[in-house]
Write a protein that holds these residues in place. Structure first.
Motif, short mmCIF file in Angstrom:
data_model
loop_
_atom_site.label_atom_id
_atom_site.label_comp_id
_atom_site.label_asym_id
_atom_site.label_seq_id
_atom_site.Cartn_x
_atom_site.Cartn_y
_atom_site.Cartn_z
N GLU A 70 20.26 72.32 100.22
CA GLU A 70 20.34 72.13 98.79
C GLU A 70 21.42 71.13 98.43
N SER A 76 28.48 75.91 98.52
CA SER A 76 27.17 76.51 98.74
C SER A 76 27.03 76.86 100.21
N ARG A 130 16.61 76.42 90.71
CA ARG A 130 17.54 75.76 91.62
C ARG A 130 17.49 74.25 91.45
N ASP A 131 16.27 73.73 91.36
CA ASP A 131 16.13 72.28 91.22
C ASP A 131 16.75 71.81 89.92
N SER A 168 16.93 72.60 105.11
CA SER A 168 15.62 72.49 104.49
C SER A 168 14.77 73.71 104.78
N VAL A 209 14.54 76.20 102.03
CA VAL A 209 13.89 75.89 100.77
C VAL A 209 12.42 76.29 100.88
N THR A 222 23.65 77.83 92.33
CA THR A 222 22.22 78.14 92.33
C THR A 222 21.93 79.59 92.69
N LEU A 231 20.54 71.93 90.27
CA LEU A 231 21.04 70.85 91.12
C LEU A 231 20.99 69.51 90.38
N ARG A 279 21.31 67.28 98.75
CA ARG A 279 20.49 66.49 97.84
C ARG A 279 21.31 65.88 96.71
#
Lengths: 305, 320
Positions: free
Chosen positions: A196, A191, A169-170, B4, B7, A161, A173, A199
């Motif tokens: 991230e 990573s 990024r989403d 988190s 993000v 990412t 992933l 997930r």
């Protein structure tokens, strides 16, 4: 049987120990390899690929020694490097199919697989254009495509990412998750962003300064009690006090209200409280408590880049 | 929570729910991923593919228009004298100039390598750094070495590909002369019989030349991702060595000059050309050092092998 076995794997450079006596077994699945920059993630991946030779110790993939059976192993391994690795004057189609051939696929199969794989990573008309004009997101997709074009059994991704915006990024992933589940490859994702990686992974390996910090299955954490993060546009304080009135352990941190989660009861209460106050709700997210414990020994903040 | 925190707040928590807006992600999903059950041909196939790729890269094929500019302009310059000579000869034959001996033409099989020597050297000096430098510049070595190849395979396949590109470069004009002469003759079969004696020389000298010049330029190029440095170094190696040996001969340092002549690619190739075509070498240095022409053939083989060894060693050690 474990897919990757590391036995006292050590890599020393003059003055630096990049990997220190790493012993570990990695099972098939999606494996997150977390650690701060310089923790040894890239070194480990390069040792597995035979790009670097270990100072001592042993590593096997598919039960074959990476030092002596490299070319056989690498027919079934895909690698997405951290850095840019695309010739700008070549099109994605030409580059990916060339790479498929270098992995041992006959030319017609290489062409066919290239078209399929580029579609899977979401590259369409632009695949015939020279890659020099691609956005970072497109480049990352091509890098992933060249790593999976020969349908490897093991995929090694180094910071996939990197350089992407949040939406990118989403999407990346999600691609990684699909590669591991639908495509049936074992994926090792390196990573420095724990948030991230957690997930998409079902197994987590944390290394620090070349040493193994912790390795554990992630699904053992999902049952654990945790924290519900409620993000609202404003008036988080009011929401927090409303929830406290209902007997919940809640506190506001900026625009986020953190609610302790012992059972399912808070969900309904949060919904009602948000509705009663008429707040614009941005998101609800369950955060796992225990995951941080993985890094309890690590320096605070170091894993959170 | 430590993760988190990094993000950004506007990132959606559940990535699976977010597709590119209006994008065709749904349809990709439906097609499903198919595993590859076909043959995996391994190392030998990878080496062959890399060899063919190198040959193409040298001529800019698959790399857009601008990459083709230099190689094809050079190739055109190298081919034009052959086309003109053959055309002129055919014309003379047409108008019935009688039996004008081919030896009267300044452009012949045995002189051709001398005529295009500079162009061949330029082609090597420009295209070898282009081909090897781009892999280093764009960090491609790691994606190559992470595949069904060994580092040595990479080094030798690239070397062979560059040498093959040089071979094509020098053979094309020679074959134009050959077929031009044969096909424009009244008695094609007889002309072929007369011309065929040049074939071993044409191919022999082309192979020696591509090994020596391809080898030197590849070996130099492997050491820098910067094209300018490599190109300059190659030109210096090819153009300056004969000058130095000439100066040494002037000064009377024959033994030193002999050694240098045996290391000078331009002198070696002039000598091997003379050997293949049984003619007089064009370089005076070769006369004065009084070496048999076979010595230059051996020197060419040694240089080619040494360059291959240098390349293998370089790619064994290079960081990827």
């Amino acid at each position: 049987m474990a897919l990757i076995v590391l036995d006292a794997l050590t890599k020393r450079y003059p003055g630096v120990t990049a990997l220190d006596d790493l012993t570990l077994e990695i099972e098939p699945g999606i494996v997150g390899l977390v650690g701060a920059n310089g923790a040894g993630k890239s070194t480990l991946i390069k040792l597995l690929l035979g790009l670097l030779a270990p100072t001592s110790g042993r590593a096997t993939i598919f039960d074959l020694d990476v030092r002596t059976r490299g070319t056989e192993i690498r027919q079934f391994v895909g690698y997405m490097p951290e850095h840019d690795a695309l010739p700008p004057d070549t099109s994605a189609t030409d580059f990916v199919s060339h790479m498929a051939e270098i992995s041992g696929l006959p030319r017609p199969a290489a062409r066919e697989r290239t078209a399929e794989v580029l579609r899977h990573v979401g590259l369409y008309e632009e695949r015939y254009r020279a890659m020099g004009g691609y956005s970072t997101g497109m480049k990352q997709r091509v890098k992933l495509a060249q790593a999976i074009v020969h349908d490897p059994r093991l995929l090694l991704l180094d910071e996939p990412t990197n350089g992407l915006d949040p939406a990118g990024r989403d999407e990346m992933l999600e691609l990684v998750r699909r590669t591991g589940t639908e495509f049936g490859m074992t994926v090792v994702v390196a990573s420095h962003l724990l948030g991230e990686i957690e997930r998409v992974c079902n197994y987590l390996v944390a290394i620090e300064a070349g040493k193994l910090l912790r390795a554990a299955r992630l699904d053992t954490f999902t049952e654990q009690t945790g924290v519900l993060a409620v993000e609202v546009e404003d008036r988080a304080d009011e929401l927090a006090s409303a929830l406290v009135l209902h007997g919940l352990d809640a506190r506001a941190v900026g625009r986020v209200v953190l609610v302790a989660l012992e059972d399912d009861r808070p969900y309904d209460l949060v919904r009602d409280a948000v509705a009663a106050l008429g707040l614009p709700l941005i998101r609800l997210e369950q955060r796992r408590h225990r995951l941080e414990d993985l890094f309890a020994d690590a320096e605070p903040g170091e894993t959170a880049a | 929570m430590s993760g988190s925190a990094s993000v950004p707040p506007f990132a959606p928590g559940a990535p699976a729910l977010r597709g590119s807006p209006g994008g065709p992600e749904g349809s990709i999903y439906d097609l499903g991923y198919r595993n590859y059950d076909g043959p995996r041909l391994g190392r030998t196939h990878a080496i062959r593919a890399l060899f063919v790729h190198t040959l193409k890269v040298c001529y800019g094929i698959g790399r857009g228009g601008r990459a083709k500019l230099a190689p094809f302009i050079l190739l055109a310059f190298a081919t034009i004298p052959a086309v003109v000579a053959v055309g002129a000869l055919a014309l003379i034959r047409q108008v019935g100039g009688g039996q004008i001996p081919e030896e009267a033409s300044p452009v012949r099989h045995d002189t051709y390598y001398g005529i295009v020597a500079t162009l061949v050297a330029l082609f090597c000096a420009v295209q070898a750094p282009e081909t090897l430098g781009r892999d280093q510049r764009h960090h491609l070595l790691s994606v190559y070495f992470a595949r069904a190849l060994r580092r040595t395979d990479y080094a030798l396949a690239r070397f062979a590909g560059i040498a093959a590109a040089v071979l094509v470069f020098v053979l094309l004009p020679q074959l134009i002369i050959f077929f031009g002469l044969v096909l424009s003759a009244e008695d094609v079969a007889a002309e072929f019989g007369r011309e065929a004696r040049f074939l071993p020389g044409i191919f022999g000298q082309a192979i020696v030349l591509s090994g020596v010049l391809g080898g030197i330029s590849a070996a130099v190029s492997a050491y820098t991702p910067r094209r300018v440095y490599a190109t300059t170094a190659i030109i210096v190696l090819i153009a300056v060595t004969p000058l130095v040996s000439a100066v040494l001969i002037e000064l009377g340092a024959i033994s030193l000059a002999t050694l240098l002549v045996l290391l000078s690619p331009a002198d070696i190739l002039a000598a091997t050309n003379a050997w293949w075509f049984d003619s007089r070498p064009e370089s005076t240095a070769i006369f004065l050092t009084d070496l048999p022409l076979e010595a230059f053939l051996a020197a060419a083989a040694v240089i080619t092998a040494a360059c291959a060894a240098i390349l293998v060693r370089r790619y064994e050690r290079i960081a990827a």
